[in-house]
Motif scaffolding. Structure first.
Motif, PDB file in Angstrom:
ATOM      1  N   PHE A  23      47.691  31.754  33.937  1.00 57.08           N
ATOM      2  CA  PHE A  23      48.748  32.761  33.864  1.00 57.08           C
ATOM      3  C   PHE A  23      49.140  32.906  32.273  1.00 57.08           C
ATOM      4  O   PHE A  23      49.504  33.994  31.874  1.00 57.08           O
ATOM      5  N   PHE A  24      49.029  32.174  31.498  1.00 59.83           N
ATOM      6  CA  PHE A  24      49.197  32.385  30.104  1.00 59.83           C
ATOM      7  C   PHE A  24      48.504  33.004  29.563  1.00 59.83           C
ATOM      8  O   PHE A  24      48.965  34.123  28.891  1.00 59.83           O
ATOM      9  N   TRP A  25      46.943  32.975  29.721  1.00 54.13           N
ATOM     10  CA  TRP A  25      46.023  33.714  28.939  1.00 54.13           C
ATOM     11  C   TRP A  25      46.347  35.543  29.522  1.00 54.13           C
ATOM     12  O   TRP A  25      46.101  36.305  29.053  1.00 54.13           O
ATOM     13  N   ASN A  26      46.615  35.535  30.852  1.00 54.56           N
ATOM     14  CA  ASN A  26      46.862  36.884  31.457  1.00 54.56           C
ATOM     15  C   ASN A  26      48.012  37.540  30.826  1.00 54.56           C
ATOM     16  O   ASN A  26      47.974  38.632  30.440  1.00 54.56           O
ATOM     17  N   ALA A  27      49.115  36.653  30.856  1.00 57.69           N
ATOM     18  CA  ALA A  27      50.330  37.113  30.235  1.00 57.69           C
ATOM     19  C   ALA A  27      50.224  37.595  28.810  1.00 57.69           C
ATOM     20  O   ALA A  27      50.589  38.637  28.094  1.00 57.69           O
ATOM     21  N   SER A  28      49.294  36.757  28.031  1.00 59.80           N
ATOM     22  CA  SER A  28      49.399  37.093  26.616  1.00 59.80           C
ATOM     23  C   SER A  28      48.211  38.370  26.495  1.00 59.80           C
ATOM     24  O   SER A  28      48.498  39.121  25.376  1.00 59.80           O
ATOM     25  N   LEU A  29      47.292  38.537  27.262  1.00 56.99           N
ATOM     26  CA  LEU A  29      46.446  39.777  27.191  1.00 56.99           C
ATOM     27  C   LEU A  29      47.350  40.997  27.578  1.00 56.99           C
ATOM     28  O   LEU A  29      47.058  42.087  26.643  1.00 56.99           O
ATOM     29  N   TRP A  73      48.345  44.490  25.214  1.00 55.31           N
ATOM     30  CA  TRP A  73      47.994  45.736  25.473  1.00 55.31           C
ATOM     31  C   TRP A  73      49.421  46.661  24.982  1.00 55.31           C
ATOM     32  O   TRP A  73      49.208  47.760  24.979  1.00 55.31           O
ATOM     33  N   PHE A  74      50.523  46.150  25.531  1.00 55.94           N
ATOM     34  CA  PHE A  74      51.698  46.732  25.202  1.00 55.94           C
ATOM     35  C   PHE A  74      52.188  47.278  23.965  1.00 55.94           C
ATOM     36  O   PHE A  74      53.055  47.977  23.529  1.00 55.94           O
ATOM     37  N   CYS A  75      51.555  46.367  22.923  1.00 60.55           N
ATOM     38  CA  CYS A  75      51.803  46.474  21.619  1.00 60.55           C
ATOM     39  C   CYS A  75      51.256  47.498  20.942  1.00 60.55           C
ATOM     40  O   CYS A  75      51.340  48.178  20.079  1.00 60.55           O
ATOM     41  N   LEU A  76      49.910  48.129  21.643  1.00 64.62           N
ATOM     42  CA  LEU A  76      49.141  48.976  20.998  1.00 64.62           C
ATOM     43  C   LEU A  76      49.655  50.497  21.723  1.00 64.62           C
ATOM     44  O   LEU A  76      50.082  50.692  22.515  1.00 64.62           O
ATOM     45  N   PRO A  77      49.474  51.669  20.657  1.00 69.61           N
ATOM     46  CA  PRO A  77      49.872  52.892  20.924  1.00 69.61           C
ATOM     47  C   PRO A  77      48.958  53.563  21.745  1.00 69.61           C
ATOM     48  O   PRO A  77      47.592  53.113  21.494  1.00 69.61           O
ATOM     49  N   ASP A  78      49.450  54.345  22.617  1.00 69.20           N
ATOM     50  CA  ASP A  78      48.391  55.063  23.432  1.00 69.20           C
ATOM     51  C   ASP A  78      47.591  56.360  22.781  1.00 69.20           C
ATOM     52  O   ASP A  78      46.574  56.730  23.304  1.00 69.20           O
TER      53      ASP A  78
END
Length: 81
Positions: free
Chosen positions: A62-68, A72-77
C-alpha cells in the motif's frame, strides 16, 4: 550491494550499449545513495511497526502504490501529449 548494482548497470549501459552518460556521474551516485538510504529507512520503519510478515508485506504494498500514484499526480498532462 545496491550501490554496486547501480555502478555496474551504468558501466554496462555506457560501454556495452554505448549509451552516452551526460552530466556528472557523481550526481547520479548521490541520487542513488539517497534513494537507497530512503528505501532502507522506509523498510525499517514498516518492520518496526508491523508485528507479522504478512502485515509488513501488505503495508509495503500500500505504501509503494500510494507513493507511485502521488508522483503521477504531480506531473503535468501537457508533457505527455
Amino acid at each position: 550491494m545496491g550501490l554496486f548494482d547501480v555502478i555496474m548497470i551504468a558501466l554496462i549501459g555506457v560501454y556495452w550499449f554505448e549509451v552516452p552518460l551526460r552530466g556528472n556521474p557523481l550526481v547520479l551516485l548521490l541520487g542513488a545513495v539517497l534513494f537507497l538510504m530512503s528505501s532502507v529507512a522506509i523498510g525499517l520503519f514498516i518492520s518496526t511497526i508491523c508485528s507479522t510478515q504478512q502485515q509488513a508485506q501488505i503495508s509495503t504494498f500500500f505504501f509503494w502504490n500510494a507513493s507511485l500514484y502521488s508522483v503521477w499526480f504531480c506531473l503535468p498532462d501537457r508533457e505527455y501529449a
